[in-house]
Scaffold this motif. Structure first.
Motif, PDB file in Angstrom:
ATOM      1  N   TRP A  67       0.820  -1.204   0.000  1.00  0.00           N
ATOM      2  CA  TRP A  67       0.000   0.000   0.000  1.00  0.00           C
ATOM      3  C   TRP A  67       0.857   1.259   0.000  1.00  0.00           C
ATOM      4  CZ3 TRP A  67      -3.550  -2.128   4.423  1.00  0.00           C
ATOM      5  CH2 TRP A  67      -4.566  -2.916   3.859  1.00  0.00           C
ATOM      6  N   ALA A  68       1.929   1.267   0.805  1.00  0.00           N
ATOM      7  CA  ALA A  68       2.792   2.447   0.892  1.00  0.00           C
ATOM      8  C   ALA A  68       3.488   2.712  -0.444  1.00  0.00           C
ATOM      9  CB  ALA A  68       3.815   2.263   2.009  1.00  0.00           C
ATOM     10  N   ALA A  69       3.935   1.641  -1.107  1.00  0.00           N
ATOM     11  CA  ALA A  69       4.580   1.807  -2.411  1.00  0.00           C
ATOM     12  C   ALA A  69       3.590   2.362  -3.435  1.00  0.00           C
ATOM     13  CB  ALA A  69       5.149   0.470  -2.885  1.00  0.00           C
ATOM     14  N   GLU A  70       2.349   1.888  -3.386  1.00  0.00           N
ATOM     15  CA  GLU A  70       1.321   2.390  -4.296  1.00  0.00           C
ATOM     16  C   GLU A  70       1.029   3.865  -4.049  1.00  0.00           C
ATOM     17  OE1 GLU A  70      -1.102  -1.853  -4.892  1.00  0.00           O
ATOM     18  OE2 GLU A  70      -1.875  -0.321  -3.522  1.00  0.00           O
ATOM     19  N   ALA A  71       1.261   4.313  -2.808  1.00  0.00           N
ATOM     20  CA  ALA A  71       1.060   5.727  -2.482  1.00  0.00           C
ATOM     21  C   ALA A  71       2.281   6.577  -2.821  1.00  0.00           C
ATOM     22  CB  ALA A  71       0.719   5.878  -0.998  1.00  0.00           C
ATOM     23  N   GLY A  72       3.290   5.957  -3.444  1.00  0.00           N
ATOM     24  CA  GLY A  72       4.452   6.697  -3.906  1.00  0.00           C
ATOM     25  C   GLY A  72       5.602   6.772  -2.921  1.00  0.00           C
ATOM     26  N   CYS A  73       5.552   5.987  -1.858  1.00  0.00           N
ATOM     27  CA  CYS A  73       6.604   6.029  -0.847  1.00  0.00           C
ATOM     28  C   CYS A  73       7.782   5.142  -1.235  1.00  0.00           C
ATOM     29  CB  CYS A  73       6.065   5.550   0.504  1.00  0.00           C
ATOM     30  SG  CYS A  73       4.811   6.609   1.227  1.00  0.00           S
ATOM     31  N   THR A  74       8.963   5.547  -0.835  1.00  0.00           N
ATOM     32  CA  THR A  74      10.142   4.690  -0.914  1.00  0.00           C
ATOM     33  C   THR A  74      10.326   4.035   0.453  1.00  0.00           C
ATOM     34  OG1 THR A  74      11.572   6.556  -0.345  1.00  0.00           O
ATOM     35  CG2 THR A  74      11.262   6.069  -2.680  1.00  0.00           C
ATOM     36  N   ILE A  75      10.722   2.765   0.446  1.00  0.00           N
ATOM     37  CA  ILE A  75      10.701   1.977   1.678  1.00  0.00           C
ATOM     38  C   ILE A  75      12.100   1.486   2.019  1.00  0.00           C
ATOM     39  CG2 ILE A  75       9.783  -0.130   2.754  1.00  0.00           C
ATOM     40  CD1 ILE A  75       7.322   0.259   0.868  1.00  0.00           C
ATOM     41  N   ARG A  76      12.438   1.581   3.296  1.00  0.00           N
ATOM     42  CA  ARG A  76      13.690   1.016   3.795  1.00  0.00           C
ATOM     43  C   ARG A  76      13.394   0.286   5.109  1.00  0.00           C
ATOM     44  NH1 ARG A  76      13.575   6.288   5.425  1.00  0.00           N
ATOM     45  NH2 ARG A  76      14.314   6.744   7.553  1.00  0.00           N
ATOM     46  N   GLN A  77      14.282  -0.625   5.472  1.00  0.00           N
ATOM     47  CA  GLN A  77      14.098  -1.411   6.687  1.00  0.00           C
ATOM     48  C   GLN A  77      15.424  -1.468   7.440  1.00  0.00           C
ATOM     49  OE1 GLN A  77      12.128  -5.090   5.838  1.00  0.00           O
ATOM     50  NE2 GLN A  77      11.249  -5.215   7.871  1.00  0.00           N
ATOM     51  N   ASP A  78      15.368  -1.283   8.759  1.00  0.00           N
ATOM     52  CA  ASP A  78      16.609  -1.266   9.525  1.00  0.00           C
ATOM     53  C   ASP A  78      16.895  -2.629  10.158  1.00  0.00           C
ATOM     54  OD1 ASP A  78      15.182  -1.484  11.946  1.00  0.00           O
ATOM     55  OD2 ASP A  78      15.282   0.657  12.384  1.00  0.00           O
ATOM     56  N   THR A  79      17.961  -2.686  10.928  1.00  0.00           N
ATOM     57  CA  THR A  79      18.435  -3.960  11.462  1.00  0.00           C
ATOM     58  C   THR A  79      17.604  -4.495  12.621  1.00  0.00           C
ATOM     59  OG1 THR A  79      20.049  -2.671  12.748  1.00  0.00           O
ATOM     60  CG2 THR A  79      20.816  -3.692  10.701  1.00  0.00           C
ATOM     61  N   MET A  80      16.565  -3.756  13.031  1.00  0.00           N
ATOM     62  CA  MET A  80      15.585  -4.287  13.974  1.00  0.00           C
ATOM     63  C   MET A  80      14.278  -4.633  13.273  1.00  0.00           C
ATOM     64  SD  MET A  80      16.312  -5.047  17.045  1.00  0.00           S
ATOM     65  CE  MET A  80      14.618  -5.215  17.579  1.00  0.00           C
TER      66      MET A  80
ATOM     67  N   ASN B 285      12.411  -2.508  11.766  1.00  0.00           N
ATOM     68  CA  ASN B 285      11.533  -1.344  11.672  1.00  0.00           C
ATOM     69  C   ASN B 285      11.420  -0.911  10.211  1.00  0.00           C
ATOM     70  OD1 ASN B 285      11.269  -1.113  14.545  1.00  0.00           O
ATOM     71  ND2 ASN B 285      13.264  -0.081  14.610  1.00  0.00           N
ATOM     72  N   ILE B 286      10.202  -0.585   9.777  1.00  0.00           N
ATOM     73  CA  ILE B 286       9.946  -0.204   8.383  1.00  0.00           C
ATOM     74  C   ILE B 286       9.678   1.299   8.306  1.00  0.00           C
ATOM     75  CG2 ILE B 286       8.442  -0.540   6.390  1.00  0.00           C
ATOM     76  CD1 ILE B 286       7.681  -3.283   7.649  1.00  0.00           C
ATOM     77  N   PHE B 287      10.326   1.974   7.377  1.00  0.00           N
ATOM     78  CA  PHE B 287      10.119   3.399   7.151  1.00  0.00           C
ATOM     79  C   PHE B 287       9.681   3.596   5.703  1.00  0.00           C
ATOM     80  CE2 PHE B 287      13.222   2.898  10.482  1.00  0.00           C
ATOM     81  CZ  PHE B 287      12.838   3.805  11.452  1.00  0.00           C
ATOM     82  N   ALA B 288       8.521   4.216   5.511  1.00  0.00           N
ATOM     83  CA  ALA B 288       7.995   4.504   4.174  1.00  0.00           C
ATOM     84  C   ALA B 288       7.991   6.021   4.003  1.00  0.00           C
ATOM     85  CB  ALA B 288       6.590   3.936   4.011  1.00  0.00           C
ATOM     86  N   ARG B 289       8.793   6.520   3.072  1.00  0.00           N
ATOM     87  CA  ARG B 289       9.083   7.956   2.982  1.00  0.00           C
ATOM     88  C   ARG B 289       8.385   8.612   1.792  1.00  0.00           C
ATOM     89  NH1 ARG B 289      13.667  11.269   4.550  1.00  0.00           N
ATOM     90  NH2 ARG B 289      14.123  12.908   3.034  1.00  0.00           N
ATOM     91  N   ARG B 290       7.749   9.735   2.073  1.00  0.00           N
ATOM     92  CA  ARG B 290       7.213  10.639   1.044  1.00  0.00           C
ATOM     93  C   ARG B 290       8.064  11.900   1.082  1.00  0.00           C
ATOM     94  NH1 ARG B 290       3.293  15.041   0.356  1.00  0.00           N
ATOM     95  NH2 ARG B 290       1.911  14.630  -1.427  1.00  0.00           N
ATOM     96  N   ASP B 291       8.805  12.145   0.034  1.00  0.00           N
ATOM     97  CA  ASP B 291       9.717  13.289   0.007  1.00  0.00           C
ATOM     98  C   ASP B 291       8.948  14.608   0.040  1.00  0.00           C
ATOM     99  OD1 ASP B 291      12.348  12.421   0.158  1.00  0.00           O
ATOM    100  OD2 ASP B 291      12.408  11.893  -1.964  1.00  0.00           O
TER     101      ASP B 291
ATOM    102  N   VAL C 118       6.134   4.964   9.884  1.00  0.00           N
ATOM    103  CA  VAL C 118       7.013   3.973  10.508  1.00  0.00           C
ATOM    104  C   VAL C 118       6.190   2.845  11.114  1.00  0.00           C
ATOM    105  CG1 VAL C 118       7.140   5.339  12.642  1.00  0.00           C
ATOM    106  CG2 VAL C 118       8.856   3.578  12.195  1.00  0.00           C
ATOM    107  N   VAL C 119       6.667   1.612  10.897  1.00  0.00           N
ATOM    108  CA  VAL C 119       6.129   0.426  11.561  1.00  0.00           C
ATOM    109  C   VAL C 119       7.215  -0.073  12.511  1.00  0.00           C
ATOM    110  CG1 VAL C 119       5.229  -1.913  11.289  1.00  0.00           C
ATOM    111  CG2 VAL C 119       4.749  -0.190   9.541  1.00  0.00           C
ATOM    112  N   TRP C 120       6.980   0.048  13.798  1.00  0.00           N
ATOM    113  CA  TRP C 120       7.948  -0.396  14.792  1.00  0.00           C
ATOM    114  C   TRP C 120       7.793  -1.896  15.052  1.00  0.00           C
ATOM    115  CZ3 TRP C 120      11.424   3.192  15.339  1.00  0.00           C
ATOM    116  CH2 TRP C 120      11.070   4.551  15.329  1.00  0.00           C
ATOM    117  N   THR C 121       8.904  -2.585  15.200  1.00  0.00           N
ATOM    118  CA  THR C 121       8.908  -4.027  15.446  1.00  0.00           C
ATOM    119  C   THR C 121       8.601  -4.345  16.906  1.00  0.00           C
ATOM    120  OG1 THR C 121      10.516  -4.390  13.674  1.00  0.00           O
ATOM    121  CG2 THR C 121      10.325  -6.122  15.351  1.00  0.00           C
ATOM    122  N   ASN C 122       7.680  -5.289  17.110  1.00  0.00           N
ATOM    123  CA  ASN C 122       7.407  -5.857  18.435  1.00  0.00           C
ATOM    124  C   ASN C 122       7.124  -4.797  19.491  1.00  0.00           C
ATOM    125  OD1 ASN C 122       7.106  -7.889  20.428  1.00  0.00           O
ATOM    126  ND2 ASN C 122       9.253  -7.694  21.011  1.00  0.00           N
TER     127      ASN C 122
END
Length: 408
Positions: A47-60, A62-68, A122-126
């Protein structure tokens, strides 16, 4: 400039997410890093990609979907929460914060609004800590409260570690999990209590949160036959646990605004005709005053020692998590209040009784929270519920709060 979100679309999105990991009574079961949690995370990323966001994930994980924004170099405004649930959880706890933030991005797109600062979901893990203690794990490592190497070693009841599951599920991102500059962080959430509903108020402007202490208590006695061991000869840890739990209730009742919960209780061996050799139970204590909270914890420890001495037991008393009381950023609180006021929604200041990822982020970045009513004040249960109207109002306030901080 006040604009409104698409509440009908947000409600539909919430109900679509609720189809993943359905519970037995209308709620959800998506324990952290379970296959169901991963399926929900994948749907969010789609859904976030369809909304035009770029997505990255960290070493925990955690998902970050960015709209510039107009100025990508500026610190972003973040909004989100978590997608994992309790074992018998509801459809809104955490999920509303993530999908509400997604609706913010979708609504900005609908209205053709380009913010000055980037906006990130942001989607925080656990967050829940139901499978892997402690709670608020991903946001805690991000904020520097927990050490990632130590968190990686934490195990679920089956002995599976956090790192094992991050690797198995493909959630171990390459971006280091550490704080980066954030202009503001906002989290939309159901109240998880009865105040807003009872007062017929649409929006809770969260000014802070009460502190909590999570404790693991092990009592060790002597296992024996239930029929042949006279009562006076027993070293029964279950009897000790019952005395401690009863005394805990009296401690809690002696302090206004305190709450205490025994959430797990396990005996070994678990046999109807055996005196257990050991008992394990958990205690969750909370209070908005940190000094009072620490006194409650000390009083509990004293009672454990006193009861064990009287019953001939040994004990291990371990505080696995101590979360301090929280005061949210005054500017963010004022922005939430002003957004609710400008939109014409009834509102009141409120203190959160629960812990949230926002409480962790608050230690490193300006943070605010928005509450909406939930039916009967119920949460952490499949009966958890709210209304499309409340969801829509919360999304409107979140949207305008994010716009105010991001510049629109």
């Amino acid at each position: 400039m006040e604009i409104k979100a698409n509440g009908k679309r947000l409600w539909h999105t919430l109900m679509e997410m609720a189809k993943i990991g359905p519970g037995e009574r209308g709620g959800n079961r998506r324990l952290a890093l379970s296959d169901e949690d991963i399926e929900g995370r994948a749907l969010f990323q789609k859904w976030a990609a369809e909304a035009g966001c770029t997505i990255r994930q960290d070493t925990m994980g955690n998902i970050f979907a960015r709209r510039d924004g107009k100025n990508p170099e500026k610190s972003p405004v973040l909004s989100g929460s978590h997608l994992d649930t309790q074992p018998a959880g509801g459809r809104f706890d955490g999920i509303l914060g993530v999908l509400g933030a997604l609706e913010v991005v979708r609504s900005l797109n609908d209205h053709g609004i380009e913010t000055v600062s980037p906006v990130e979901i942001v989607v925080w893990t656990n967050e829940e800590g139901a499978r892997f203690p402690p709670s608020m794990m991903g946001s805690g490592v991000f904020a520097g409260i927990f050490e990632q190497d130590e968190i990686y070693k934490n195990q679920d009841p089956e002995g599976i570690t956090v790192e094992d599951e991050l690797r198995r599920t493909g959630q171990l991102g390459v971006v280091p999990c550490k704080f980066f500059p954030i202009k503001a962080y906002y989290e939309l959430h159901i109240e998880q209590g009865p105040v807003l509903e009872n007062e017929n108020t649409s929006i809770g402007v969260v000014t802070g949160g009460q502190g909590s202490v999570w404790t693991h208590i092990n009592l060790y006695g002597q296992g024996a036959h239930a029929g042949t061991t006279p009562m006076d000869y027993r070293k029964d840890p279950m009897m000790g646990a019952s005395r401690i739990i009863t005394e805990l209730r009296e401690i809690i009742r002696s302090h206004s605004a305190a709450v205490g919960t025994v959430g797990r209780l396990e005996t070994y061996p678990a046999s109807i005709n055996s005196i257990p050799g050991s008992v394990f139970f958990t205690v969750d204590t909370r209070h908005p005053n940190e000094k009072v909270l620490m006194k409650i914890n000390q009083d509990l420890k004293n009672i454990v020692n006193t009861v064990c001495s009287a019953e001939g037991l040994e004990n291990e008393f371990t505080n696995i998590s101590i979360n301090p009381t929280v005061e949210f950023n005054q500017d963010c609180v004022a922005i939430v209040r002003q957004s609710a006021n400008s939109l014409g929604y009834s509102h009141r200041d409120i203190v959160s009784g629960a812990g949230h990822d926002a409480c962790q982020v608050n230690q490193v970045a300006p943070t605010g929270m928005i509450f909406i009513p939930c039916e009967g004040g119920l949460s952490h249960d499949e009966a958890e519920n709210t209304t499309p109207e409340h969801v829509s109002a919360g999304a409107d306030v979140l949207l305008n709060s994010v716009m105010a901080s991001a510049g629109a």
